[in-house]
Design a protein around this motif. Structure first.
Motif, PDB file in Angstrom:
ATOM      1  N   THR A 158      -7.015 -10.958   2.372  1.00 29.73           N
ATOM      2  CA  THR A 158      -5.913 -10.225   1.160  1.00 29.73           C
ATOM      3  C   THR A 158      -5.646 -11.410   0.390  1.00 29.73           C
ATOM      4  O   THR A 158      -5.637 -12.713   0.881  1.00 29.73           O
ATOM      5  CB  THR A 158      -4.946  -9.695   1.952  1.00 29.73           C
ATOM      6  N   LEU A 159      -5.118 -11.127  -0.749  1.00 27.32           N
ATOM      7  CA  LEU A 159      -4.557 -11.982  -1.521  1.00 27.32           C
ATOM      8  C   LEU A 159      -3.231 -11.554  -1.945  1.00 27.32           C
ATOM      9  O   LEU A 159      -3.169 -10.569  -2.867  1.00 27.32           O
ATOM     10  CB  LEU A 159      -5.333 -12.316  -2.783  1.00 27.32           C
ATOM     11  N   PRO A 160      -2.028 -12.244  -1.711  1.00 24.84           N
ATOM     12  CA  PRO A 160      -1.873 -13.355  -0.799  1.00 24.84           C
ATOM     13  C   PRO A 160      -2.370 -12.902   0.660  1.00 24.84           C
ATOM     14  O   PRO A 160      -2.256 -11.836   0.749  1.00 24.84           O
ATOM     15  CB  PRO A 160      -0.602 -13.824  -0.914  1.00 24.84           C
ATOM     16  N   ARG A 161      -2.628 -14.017   1.447  1.00 28.88           N
ATOM     17  CA  ARG A 161      -3.012 -13.675   2.874  1.00 28.88           C
ATOM     18  C   ARG A 161      -1.718 -12.885   3.434  1.00 28.88           C
ATOM     19  O   ARG A 161      -1.629 -11.927   4.161  1.00 28.88           O
ATOM     20  CB  ARG A 161      -3.318 -14.708   3.692  1.00 28.88           C
ATOM     21  N   VAL A 162      -0.509 -13.467   3.217  1.00 23.04           N
ATOM     22  CA  VAL A 162       0.753 -12.750   3.736  1.00 23.04           C
ATOM     23  C   VAL A 162       1.344 -12.439   2.412  1.00 23.04           C
ATOM     24  O   VAL A 162       1.732 -13.159   1.448  1.00 23.04           O
ATOM     25  CB  VAL A 162       1.732 -13.621   4.534  1.00 23.04           C
ATOM     26  N   PRO A 163       1.381 -11.124   2.007  1.00 28.62           N
ATOM     27  CA  PRO A 163       2.062 -10.668   0.615  1.00 28.62           C
ATOM     28  C   PRO A 163       3.528 -11.068   0.461  1.00 28.62           C
ATOM     29  O   PRO A 163       4.164 -11.371   1.469  1.00 28.62           O
ATOM     30  CB  PRO A 163       2.094  -9.303   0.934  1.00 28.62           C
ATOM     31  N   VAL A 164       3.923 -11.419  -0.627  1.00 28.98           N
ATOM     32  CA  VAL A 164       5.093 -11.732  -1.207  1.00 28.98           C
ATOM     33  C   VAL A 164       5.974 -10.711  -1.683  1.00 28.98           C
ATOM     34  O   VAL A 164       7.116 -10.725  -2.032  1.00 28.98           O
ATOM     35  CB  VAL A 164       5.229 -12.992  -1.923  1.00 28.98           C
ATOM     36  N   THR A 165       5.438  -9.555  -1.965  1.00 26.36           N
ATOM     37  CA  THR A 165       5.994  -8.373  -2.504  1.00 26.36           C
ATOM     38  C   THR A 165       5.185  -7.144  -1.770  1.00 26.36           C
ATOM     39  O   THR A 165       4.580  -7.237  -0.728  1.00 26.36           O
ATOM     40  CB  THR A 165       5.780  -8.210  -4.100  1.00 26.36           C
ATOM     41  N   ASN A 166       5.634  -5.874  -2.162  1.00 27.94           N
ATOM     42  CA  ASN A 166       4.869  -4.483  -1.475  1.00 27.94           C
ATOM     43  C   ASN A 166       3.452  -4.360  -2.067  1.00 27.94           C
ATOM     44  O   ASN A 166       2.788  -3.296  -1.844  1.00 27.94           O
ATOM     45  CB  ASN A 166       5.639  -3.394  -1.747  1.00 27.94           C
ATOM     46  N   MET A 167       2.989  -5.256  -2.967  1.00 20.09           N
ATOM     47  CA  MET A 167       1.923  -5.208  -3.594  1.00 20.09           C
ATOM     48  C   MET A 167       0.843  -6.443  -3.256  1.00 20.09           C
ATOM     49  O   MET A 167       1.341  -7.719  -3.352  1.00 20.09           O
ATOM     50  CB  MET A 167       2.051  -5.138  -5.212  1.00 20.09           C
ATOM     51  N   PHE A 168      -0.652  -6.162  -3.024  1.00 20.15           N
ATOM     52  CA  PHE A 168      -1.550  -7.399  -2.843  1.00 20.15           C
ATOM     53  C   PHE A 168      -2.769  -6.680  -3.170  1.00 20.15           C
ATOM     54  O   PHE A 168      -3.188  -5.480  -3.172  1.00 20.15           O
ATOM     55  CB  PHE A 168      -1.258  -7.902  -1.312  1.00 20.15           C
ATOM     56  N   HIS A 169      -3.858  -7.907  -3.160  1.00 19.82           N
ATOM     57  CA  HIS A 169      -5.146  -7.453  -3.386  1.00 19.82           C
ATOM     58  C   HIS A 169      -5.925  -7.610  -2.232  1.00 19.82           C
ATOM     59  O   HIS A 169      -5.786  -8.380  -1.400  1.00 19.82           O
ATOM     60  CB  HIS A 169      -5.715  -8.398  -4.493  1.00 19.82           C
ATOM     61  N   VAL A 170      -6.912  -6.848  -1.942  1.00 13.02           N
ATOM     62  CA  VAL A 170      -7.945  -6.814  -0.823  1.00 13.02           C
ATOM     63  C   VAL A 170      -9.292  -7.197  -1.323  1.00 13.02           C
ATOM     64  O   VAL A 170      -9.645  -6.543  -2.395  1.00 13.02           O
ATOM     65  CB  VAL A 170      -7.924  -5.468  -0.082  1.00 13.02           C
ATOM     66  N   HIS A 171     -10.193  -8.127  -0.857  1.00 14.05           N
ATOM     67  CA  HIS A 171     -11.208  -8.697  -1.097  1.00 14.05           C
ATOM     68  C   HIS A 171     -12.244  -8.401   0.164  1.00 14.05           C
ATOM     69  O   HIS A 171     -11.835  -8.826   1.203  1.00 14.05           O
ATOM     70  CB  HIS A 171     -11.287 -10.029  -1.514  1.00 14.05           C
ATOM     71  N   ILE A 172     -13.486  -7.756  -0.275  1.00 15.76           N
ATOM     72  CA  ILE A 172     -14.351  -7.392   0.980  1.00 15.76           C
ATOM     73  C   ILE A 172     -15.491  -7.870   0.477  1.00 15.76           C
ATOM     74  O   ILE A 172     -16.289  -7.487  -0.524  1.00 15.76           O
ATOM     75  CB  ILE A 172     -14.445  -6.011   1.201  1.00 15.76           C
ATOM     76  N   ALA A 173     -16.148  -8.737   1.445  1.00 19.47           N
ATOM     77  CA  ALA A 173     -17.402  -9.394   1.075  1.00 19.47           C
ATOM     78  C   ALA A 173     -18.700  -8.620   1.173  1.00 19.47           C
ATOM     79  O   ALA A 173     -19.447  -8.792   2.163  1.00 19.47           O
ATOM     80  CB  ALA A 173     -17.489 -10.705   1.735  1.00 19.47           C
ATOM     81  N   MET A 174     -18.753  -7.380   0.306  1.00 22.14           N
ATOM     82  CA  MET A 174     -19.987  -6.624   0.608  1.00 22.14           C
ATOM     83  C   MET A 174     -20.326  -6.177  -0.824  1.00 22.14           C
ATOM     84  O   MET A 174     -19.159  -5.700  -1.597  1.00 22.14           O
ATOM     85  CB  MET A 174     -19.696  -5.758   1.944  1.00 22.14           C
ATOM     86  N   PRO A 175     -21.492  -5.709  -0.950  1.00 21.85           N
ATOM     87  CA  PRO A 175     -21.739  -5.224  -2.631  1.00 21.85           C
ATOM     88  C   PRO A 175     -21.083  -3.738  -2.740  1.00 21.85           C
ATOM     89  O   PRO A 175     -21.017  -3.144  -1.568  1.00 21.85           O
ATOM     90  CB  PRO A 175     -23.312  -5.259  -2.570  1.00 21.85           C
TER      91      PRO A 175
END
Length: 361
Positions: A283-300
């Motif tokens: 996740t970005l950030p790994r520990v969120p600083v708000t109620n929103m964050f991004h998820v990255h999955i290393a798969m096509p």
């Protein structure tokens, strides 16, 4: 025939969804208007007791002299920057390369207002104080977005915001806050909205993003600024004959959900932890600083999408309805926690992430 992707179709069939406040449908407006006296007089072209009362409430909340309701944030922010450019006699502003004005508005600021933009800093990090201090171009206004949505909702330290504000005031640069998700940053900073907004000359907030209203925005500042904003609102066609479906729903959901932002933030930290336990997921950030964050999955995408479709069918929990291929072999998506997360039974949530972890191995 449905035009939904297989993932979106599977998501729609689930009984529980992880993000947001629930399904987006007309019930959102019906619920907001249900308890309102049908004899309440509507506004007319931005005037009337009900809209003026709401604007006064928002001005007080933000710690500003006045506030004006707009049908859209796109309109409000372009107008704010135009006002500051006219006042300074400089047709140039600065903001982050991934600002909403730069990537989502079809160059409206440039085409409609002929304002030049300086892209400050790099795409993958926040605007830094050092970059502002090194700026040699003369600008009328600096726009700061809190949180910086396109990089996962990152936030600068409060002390850095204070330093940026002091620098801008010393240099005669107006400071505008893109606070579409202002409410969402307050639990992290442990500040009131007024304390944060005191650092800025003008402030925009949204009522459909974190709050979940139908649409609409507030633009706030001193009285002279808001008087000018009303003129530009009329010029932009923003003075609809009536705006009450928007500001009444905004008021209803603001009162419901603004007090819950701390809870949403804690739940986002919990959810990010569950994602980060899964193989190939960060996740970005790994520990969120708000109620929103991004998820990255290393798969096509072509491999990940059927995994998620199967997961939804098995668990009845929908994680996301889309995938964005952010780089070769990596998919990403945004998560924003609202009322829906608390509706998922804990055992079902636990099972969902156990199964996701197993499926990704």
């Amino acid at each position: 025939m449905s035009t939904l992707s297989p993932l979106a179709a599977a998501f729609r069939k689930t009984s529980y969804i992880v993000g947001g406040h629930g399904r987006k449908n007309i019930q959102i407006l019906k619920d907001a208007l249900d308890g309102i006296d049908g004899k309440l007089e509507n506004d007319m072209y931005g005037n009337g007791e009900s809209i003026e009362s709401f604007q006064a409430e928002m001005a007080a909340y933000l710690g500003k002299e006045k506030a004006v309701f707009f049908p859209s944030g796109t309109m409000a922010q372009q107008i704010a920057l135009r006002i500051w450019c006219d006042e300074k006699g400089i047709r140039k502003v600065a903001y982050h390369p991934l600002s909403h004005l730069e990537i989502h508005e079809e160059d409206g600021l440039k085409e409609l207002h002929h304002i030049e933009t300086v892209l400050l800093g790099e795409k993958n990090h926040l605007i830094r104080l050092s970059e502002i201090l090194e700026l040699r171009e003369e600008i009328a206004c600096l726009l700061i977005e809190l949180p910086q949505r396109e990089i996962g909702g990152e936030l600068p330290p409060f002390e850095e915001l204070v330093a940026i504000s002091e620098h801008c005031r010393a240099k005669g640069i107006k400071l505008h806050l893109d606070g579409a998700r202002l409410y969402e940053v307050l639990p992290y900073y442990q500040k009131s909205a007024a304390e944060l907004c005191a650092l800025f000359d003008s402030v925009y907030i949204s009522f459909y993003k974190g709050i979940g209203g139908v649409a609409g925005a507030i633009l706030a500042g001193d009285e002279a600024f808001t008087v000018k904003s009303k003129v530009w609102k009329r010029r932009h066609g923003g003075d609809l004959i009536s705006l009450y479906p928007y500001y009444l729903s905004a008021s209803y959901y603001f009162k419901q959900r603004e007090p819950k932002m701390g809870k949403y933030y804690e739940e986002a930290v919990e959810l990010a932890s569950l994602y980060n336990r899964c193989h190939l997921v960060t996740t970005l950030p790994r520990v969120p600083v708000t109620n929103m964050f991004h998820v990255h999955i290393a798969m096509p995408k072509e491999k990940l999408e059927p995994i998620l479709v199967g997961l939804y069918a098995e668990t009845d929990v929908g994680l996301i309805h889309y995938l964005r291929e952010s780089s070769e072999g990596v998919c990403s998506f945004e998560v924003s926690i609202g009322d829906a997360f608390a509706q998922i039974p804990k055992d079902k949530l636990k099972l969902t992430f156990e199964r996701l972890a197993a499926m990704l191995k």
